[in-house]
Design a protein around this motif. Structure first.
Motif, PDB file in Angstrom:
ATOM      1  N   ALA A   1      -6.128  15.899 -15.974  1.00  0.00           N
ATOM      2  CA  ALA A   1      -6.088  14.495 -15.550  1.00  0.00           C
ATOM      3  C   ALA A   1      -5.866  13.562 -16.738  1.00  0.00           C
ATOM      4  CB  ALA A   1      -7.370  14.125 -14.812  1.00  0.00           C
ATOM      5  N   ALA A   2      -6.606  13.765 -17.824  1.00  0.00           N
ATOM      6  CA  ALA A   2      -6.456  12.898 -19.006  1.00  0.00           C
ATOM      7  C   ALA A   2      -5.068  13.038 -19.641  1.00  0.00           C
ATOM      8  CB  ALA A   2      -7.557  13.183 -20.022  1.00  0.00           C
ATOM      9  N   PRO A   3      -4.553  14.259 -19.850  1.00  0.00           N
ATOM     10  CA  PRO A   3      -3.185  14.386 -20.372  1.00  0.00           C
ATOM     11  C   PRO A   3      -2.141  13.739 -19.471  1.00  0.00           C
ATOM     12  CG  PRO A   3      -4.346  16.453 -20.635  1.00  0.00           C
ATOM     13  CD  PRO A   3      -5.242  15.566 -19.834  1.00  0.00           C
ATOM     14  N   VAL A   4      -2.305  13.841 -18.157  1.00  0.00           N
ATOM     15  CA  VAL A   4      -1.362  13.219 -17.223  1.00  0.00           C
ATOM     16  C   VAL A   4      -1.388  11.702 -17.384  1.00  0.00           C
ATOM     17  CG1 VAL A   4      -1.033  12.684 -14.772  1.00  0.00           C
ATOM     18  CG2 VAL A   4      -1.268  15.055 -15.491  1.00  0.00           C
TER      19      VAL A   4
ATOM     20  N   ALA B   1      -9.082  19.342  -4.334  1.00  0.00           N
ATOM     21  CA  ALA B   1      -9.162  19.134  -5.783  1.00  0.00           C
ATOM     22  C   ALA B   1      -8.775  17.712  -6.163  1.00  0.00           C
ATOM     23  CB  ALA B   1      -8.262  20.137  -6.510  1.00  0.00           C
ATOM     24  N   ILE B   2      -7.900  17.073  -5.378  1.00  0.00           N
ATOM     25  CA  ILE B   2      -7.503  15.692  -5.665  1.00  0.00           C
ATOM     26  C   ILE B   2      -8.716  14.763  -5.641  1.00  0.00           C
ATOM     27  CG2 ILE B   2      -6.240  13.699  -4.732  1.00  0.00           C
ATOM     28  CD1 ILE B   2      -4.019  15.589  -3.903  1.00  0.00           C
ATOM     29  N   LEU B   3      -9.612  14.942  -4.658  1.00  0.00           N
ATOM     30  CA  LEU B   3     -10.794  14.087  -4.592  1.00  0.00           C
ATOM     31  C   LEU B   3     -11.723  14.362  -5.771  1.00  0.00           C
ATOM     32  CD1 LEU B   3     -12.511  11.969  -3.266  1.00  0.00           C
ATOM     33  CD2 LEU B   3     -13.390  13.693  -1.689  1.00  0.00           C
ATOM     34  N   VAL B   4     -11.877  15.609  -6.154  1.00  0.00           N
ATOM     35  CA  VAL B   4     -12.716  15.941  -7.304  1.00  0.00           C
ATOM     36  C   VAL B   4     -12.166  15.272  -8.563  1.00  0.00           C
ATOM     37  CG1 VAL B   4     -13.661  17.783  -8.734  1.00  0.00           C
ATOM     38  CG2 VAL B   4     -13.384  18.148  -6.274  1.00  0.00           C
ATOM     39  N   VAL B   5     -10.850  15.384  -8.774  1.00  0.00           N
ATOM     40  CA  VAL B   5     -10.226  14.773  -9.951  1.00  0.00           C
ATOM     41  C   VAL B   5     -10.368  13.253  -9.897  1.00  0.00           C
ATOM     42  CG1 VAL B   5      -8.039  14.405 -11.174  1.00  0.00           C
ATOM     43  CG2 VAL B   5      -8.598  16.666 -10.268  1.00  0.00           C
ATOM     44  N   SER B   6     -10.141  12.669  -8.738  1.00  0.00           N
ATOM     45  CA  SER B   6     -10.252  11.218  -8.589  1.00  0.00           C
ATOM     46  C   SER B   6     -11.670  10.748  -8.911  1.00  0.00           C
ATOM     47  CB  SER B   6      -9.873  10.809  -7.166  1.00  0.00           C
ATOM     48  OG  SER B   6      -9.971   9.418  -6.993  1.00  0.00           O
ATOM     49  N   ALA B   7     -12.666  11.491  -8.438  1.00  0.00           N
ATOM     50  CA  ALA B   7     -14.051  11.120  -8.701  1.00  0.00           C
ATOM     51  C   ALA B   7     -14.374  11.187 -10.190  1.00  0.00           C
ATOM     52  CB  ALA B   7     -14.999  12.021  -7.908  1.00  0.00           C
ATOM     53  N   PHE B   8     -13.881  12.226 -10.873  1.00  0.00           N
ATOM     54  CA  PHE B   8     -14.084  12.334 -12.318  1.00  0.00           C
ATOM     55  C   PHE B   8     -13.365  11.208 -13.064  1.00  0.00           C
ATOM     56  CE2 PHE B   8     -15.574  16.825 -12.145  1.00  0.00           C
ATOM     57  CZ  PHE B   8     -16.604  16.722 -13.069  1.00  0.00           C
TER      58      PHE B   8
END
Length: 300
Positions: A27-30, A230-237
């Motif tokens: 997520a951070a690299p993106v 996984a999209i929701l997990v990434v969004s929450a993080f």
């Protein structure tokens, strides 16, 4: 417990966990590479744009499958996967090198190698490994591009659509069988036998003789079944300060997965997103309750 189901009980959670962890790490690299899908993550139009693109793409593929245009299907799917790999590898290389002189050619090279491996060695472990990379990248791109509420709306709509397309219209089964011939990371493959070295089988069991069916030698898991929760997990993080809601969302995903596995063991194709998306959303809400994190609601 039927020992023949053990590979799915072990393999599917491992794949799902790998995609979730990969999505969070990417997520951070993106974000750093500016590769997010939407400019305004809070826009409520985003999930509907996503759905419109998905439905259009699905309709085109179904028309091509019915017209038996496998070469065109191969070009479309191969092109989409190639471009996605370029995005994923670009984000990774930009994170480490930050130089377009290295990033762009390197991403194209790695994407080409990945597609080459899928064409030349379409074994289940190659498809699964490269599928995890692809799914993690897609989860990172959309998770970093969509705030919490748009994601919840998207996952709810997709769960309903998945149930209709599998149980009522059944066009998702037709689509899956049509694209499996491309031997690309569209579905994850979990062999029942450790000696299995093949690739995709047809989703519907094929009659051996009248009144009998050939038992499948693999379990299949749709890539979307791993990406969407996984999209929701990434969004929450990405958008919340506390990691608790994201961790709880991930835990809820695995609860949903084990509900799905009980359904899968019936031997019939199942819609994966209803239990998985319900699990991740309920887990996320439980995590929010634990830490009283409701800022995502008041951000509307």
């Amino acid at each position: 417990m039927d020992q023949r189901n053990l590979p799915a009980i072990i393999g599917m959670p491992i794949i799902l966990l790998a995609v979730i962890i990969g999505g969070v790490l990417l997520a951070a690299p993106v974000e750093g590479a500016g590769l997010t899908a939407f400019e305004d993550p809070d826009s409520m139009a985003n999930p509907f744009i996503f759905l419109a693109i998905l439905l259009t793409f699905t309709a085109i593929l179904l028309l091509l499958i019915r017209a038996a245009k496998q070469n065109i299907i191969s070009l479309i799917i191969g092109g989409a996967i190639f471009l996605t790999y370029i995005y994923v590898y670009s984000a990774i290389l930009h994170h480490f090198f930050g130089d377009d002189i290295i990033t762009i050619p390197g991403a194209i090279l790695f994407a080409g190698v990945s597609i080459g491996l899928l064409y030349r060695f379409p074994r289940w472990y190659v498809i699964d490994a490269l599928g995890i990379v692809l799914a993690s990248g897609v989860a990172a791109i959309f998770g970093a591009s969509l705030a919490i509420m748009p994601v919840i709306i998207l996952l709810t709509a997709l769960a309903i659509y998945d149930a209709i397309s599998v149980y009522r219209t059944k066009h998702m089964i037709t689509l899956a069988e049509g694209v499996m011939e491309q031997k690309m990371p569209i579905l994850f493959i979990i062999p029942k036998d450790r000696h299995f070295t093949g690739t995709y089988e047809k989703i519907s069991s094929t009659p051996e003789r009248e009144g009998t069916k050939k038992e499948r030698s693999t379990f299949l898991m749709g890539m979307g079944d791993a990406i969407m929760p996984a999209i929701l997990v990434v969004s929450a993080f990405t958008f919340l300060e506390s990691p608790v809601p994201a961790i709880a969302a991930a835990a809820g995903t695995f609860v949903g997965l084990f509900v799905l596995l009980r359904m899968v063991f019936s031997g019939k194709p199942q819609a994966g997103l209803p239990p998985l998306n319900a699990g991740v959303i309920l887990g996320f809400l439980a995590g929010c309750m634990l830490v009283s994190e409701w800022s995502w609601v008041f951000a509307l």
